[in-house]
Write an enzyme that holds these catalytic residues in place. Sequence first.
Site, PDB file in Angstrom:
ATOM      1  CB  SER A  19      -0.886   0.035   1.253  1.00 27.50           C
ATOM      2  OG  SER A  19      -1.806  -1.016   1.252  1.00 27.50           O
ATOM      3  CB  ILE A  20       0.446   4.520  -1.733  1.00 23.50           C
ATOM      4  CG1 ILE A  20       0.599   3.996  -3.171  1.00 23.50           C
ATOM      5  CG2 ILE A  20       1.038   5.918  -1.603  1.00 23.50           C
ATOM      6  CD1 ILE A  20      -0.195   4.770  -4.221  1.00 23.50           C
ATOM      7  CG  ASP A  64     -16.935   0.973   5.647  1.00 21.33           C
ATOM      8  OD1 ASP A  64     -16.682   1.941   4.912  1.00 21.33           O
ATOM      9  OD2 ASP A  64     -17.678   0.035   5.309  1.00 21.33           O
ATOM     10  CB  VAL A  65     -13.908   6.085   4.978  1.00 22.46           C
ATOM     11  CG1 VAL A  65     -12.543   5.975   5.636  1.00 22.46           C
ATOM     12  CG2 VAL A  65     -13.904   5.540   3.558  1.00 22.46           C
ATOM     13  CE1 TYR A 156      -7.932   5.082 -11.380  1.00 24.03           C
ATOM     14  CE2 TYR A 156      -8.608   7.343 -11.776  1.00 24.03           C
ATOM     15  CZ  TYR A 156      -8.059   6.386 -10.953  1.00 24.03           C
ATOM     16  OH  TYR A 156      -7.643   6.741  -9.693  1.00 24.03           O
ATOM     17  CE  LYS A 163      -8.120   8.338  -6.673  1.00 27.71           C
ATOM     18  NZ  LYS A 163      -7.956   8.188  -5.210  1.00 27.71           N
ATOM     19  CB  THR A 194      -1.366  -1.004  -4.693  1.00 33.29           C
ATOM     20  OG1 THR A 194      -2.341  -0.306  -5.470  1.00 33.29           O
ATOM     21  CG2 THR A 194      -0.144  -0.128  -4.509  1.00 33.29           C
ATOM     22  CG  LEU A 195      -5.696  -5.432  -2.668  1.00 31.55           C
ATOM     23  CD1 LEU A 195      -5.151  -6.799  -3.052  1.00 31.55           C
ATOM     24  CD2 LEU A 195      -6.032  -5.399  -1.167  1.00 31.55           C
ATOM     25  CB  ALA A 196      -6.472   0.117  -4.910  1.00 35.63           C
TER      26      ALA A 196
HETATM   27  P1  NAD Z   1      -4.380  -0.178  -1.600  1.00 29.51           P
HETATM   28  O1  NAD Z   1      -5.359  -1.201  -2.067  1.00 29.51           O
HETATM   29  O2  NAD Z   1      -3.184  -0.664  -0.898  1.00 29.51           O
HETATM   30  O3  NAD Z   1      -5.088   0.924  -0.708  1.00 29.51           O
HETATM   31  C1  NAD Z   1      -6.438   1.282  -0.851  1.00 29.51           C
HETATM   32  C2  NAD Z   1      -6.992   1.349   0.553  1.00 29.51           C
HETATM   33  O4  NAD Z   1      -8.350   1.811   0.546  1.00 29.51           O
HETATM   34  C3  NAD Z   1      -6.993  -0.031   1.233  1.00 29.51           C
HETATM   35  O5  NAD Z   1      -6.277   0.031   2.445  1.00 29.51           O
HETATM   36  C4  NAD Z   1      -8.460  -0.276   1.519  1.00 29.51           C
HETATM   37  O6  NAD Z   1      -8.684  -0.987   2.720  1.00 29.51           O
HETATM   38  C5  NAD Z   1      -8.973   1.150   1.628  1.00 29.51           C
HETATM   39  N1  NAD Z   1     -10.430   1.211   1.534  1.00 29.51           N
HETATM   40  C6  NAD Z   1     -11.231   0.822   0.508  1.00 29.51           C
HETATM   41  N2  NAD Z   1     -12.529   0.985   0.851  1.00 29.51           N
HETATM   42  C7  NAD Z   1     -12.534   1.504   2.122  1.00 29.51           C
HETATM   43  C8  NAD Z   1     -13.549   1.887   3.031  1.00 29.51           C
HETATM   44  N3  NAD Z   1     -14.857   1.782   2.719  1.00 29.51           N
HETATM   45  N4  NAD Z   1     -13.185   2.353   4.251  1.00 29.51           N
HETATM   46  C9  NAD Z   1     -11.878   2.490   4.588  1.00 29.51           C
HETATM   47  N5  NAD Z   1     -10.869   2.140   3.767  1.00 29.51           N
HETATM   48  C10 NAD Z   1     -11.202   1.642   2.548  1.00 29.51           C
HETATM   49  O7  NAD Z   1      -3.980   0.635  -2.924  1.00 29.51           O
HETATM   50  P2  NAD Z   1      -3.149   1.990  -3.111  1.00 29.51           P
HETATM   51  O8  NAD Z   1      -2.785   1.989  -4.542  1.00 29.51           O
HETATM   52  O9  NAD Z   1      -2.122   2.121  -2.075  1.00 29.51           O
HETATM   53  O10 NAD Z   1      -4.269   3.105  -2.934  1.00 29.51           O
HETATM   54  C11 NAD Z   1      -4.156   4.182  -2.049  1.00 29.51           C
HETATM   55  C12 NAD Z   1      -4.634   5.473  -2.704  1.00 29.51           C
HETATM   56  O11 NAD Z   1      -3.732   5.819  -3.738  1.00 29.51           O
HETATM   57  C13 NAD Z   1      -6.011   5.387  -3.362  1.00 29.51           C
HETATM   58  O12 NAD Z   1      -6.698   6.600  -3.150  1.00 29.51           O
HETATM   59  C14 NAD Z   1      -5.657   5.241  -4.812  1.00 29.51           C
HETATM   60  O13 NAD Z   1      -6.698   5.683  -5.667  1.00 29.51           O
HETATM   61  C15 NAD Z   1      -4.468   6.160  -4.874  1.00 29.51           C
HETATM   62  N6  NAD Z   1      -3.618   6.017  -6.056  1.00 29.51           N
HETATM   63  C16 NAD Z   1      -3.106   4.817  -6.385  1.00 29.51           C
HETATM   64  C17 NAD Z   1      -2.322   4.691  -7.520  1.00 29.51           C
HETATM   65  C18 NAD Z   1      -1.768   3.356  -7.944  1.00 29.51           C
HETATM   66  O14 NAD Z   1      -1.430   3.203  -9.112  1.00 29.51           O
HETATM   67  N7  NAD Z   1      -1.643   2.394  -7.049  1.00 29.51           N
HETATM   68  C19 NAD Z   1      -2.039   5.819  -8.308  1.00 29.51           C
HETATM   69  C20 NAD Z   1      -2.560   7.058  -7.913  1.00 29.51           C
HETATM   70  C21 NAD Z   1      -3.356   7.151  -6.791  1.00 29.51           C
END
Ligand code: NAD
Length: 256
Positions: A19-20, A64-65, A156, A163, A194-196
């Site tokens: 995760s980031i 849960d947000v 996307y 976003k 990442t997972l997302a």
């Molecule tokens: P990640 O899957 O590790 O993190 C996403 C997080 O969101 C997870 O910890 C998950 O539990 C949480 N989440 C989802 N639904 C939720 C809810 N209802 N309540 C609370 N938490 C919830 O993936 P990531 O890539 O680290 O994503 C983190 C952020 O970075 C996100 O906003 C994502 O859009 C953004 N982002 C990711 C990328 C990429 O390429 N990975 C690029 C730009 C921006």
Amino acid sequence: MGLLDNKKAIIFGVANERSIAWAIAQALHREGAELAFTYVGDALKERVVPLAQSVGSKLILPCDVAKDDEIDAVFNKVKETWRGLDILVHSVAFANKEELKGLYADTSREGFRLAMDVSAYSLVALAKRAYPLMEGRGGSIITLTYYGSKKVVPNYNVMGVAKAALEASVKYLAADLGQKNIKVNAISAGPIKTLAAMGIAGFRDILGVVEKKAPLRRNVAAEDVAKTALYLCSDLSSGVTGEIIYVDAGYNIVGL
Ligand code: NAD
């Protein structure tokens, strides 16, 4: 002496070690911040608790947000334990997998509502509870966004629209909270596995394109994002608020 000695930070969005938010947490910890973490559901709890404990965290809470009562419980606990807060990291997004492929034109009402609620409104919901705890001490709120808010990125879809709302929220929140000496900024990260990210159809192709076209000729790592997060969470960015800062190896500046 660390850049964040005596600072209290809460991190929303660690799912696992990729995760980031986890890279950001480690960077803040290295600079002396005390950390609290939240997680969603028991499956993620098992992953998040050991990570949080490895950086000495004693506050590891479910949230849960999309649920106001769970958010209230988190901030009540933070208030009770720390009395105040300096840093809020919002690194949360969600859309149903079926909305992250095919046509944006086919987005469902419920899919749109869910993506907006969890990925955009949640920043407002968290900021609303965080700013009273930052009162009198200043503070920094950061969130994570992606270029798909500005330009069309295949698949996307609804997340790009969420976003865009998130980025506009950063500016409105920055305007509101600036008078309380609270900064609100976003990092627009390049694609990171990442997972997302793996939920987005064709994600691997995006990584290939960035590697070829970005000025730095590489993809970014979560650690690149974490360094900018550290800048935004610390006094190094004392005059910076309402910004969307790209950490994308320069990809966003390229036209053709
Ligand atoms: P990640 O899957 O590790 O993190 C996403 C997080 O969101 C997870 O910890 C998950 O539990 C949480 N989440 C989802 N639904 C939720 C809810 N209802 N309540 C609370 N938490 C919830 O993936 P990531 O890539 O680290 O994503 C983190 C952020 O970075 C996100 O906003 C994502 O859009 C953004 N982002 C990711 C990328 C990429 O390429 N990975 C690029 C730009 C921006």
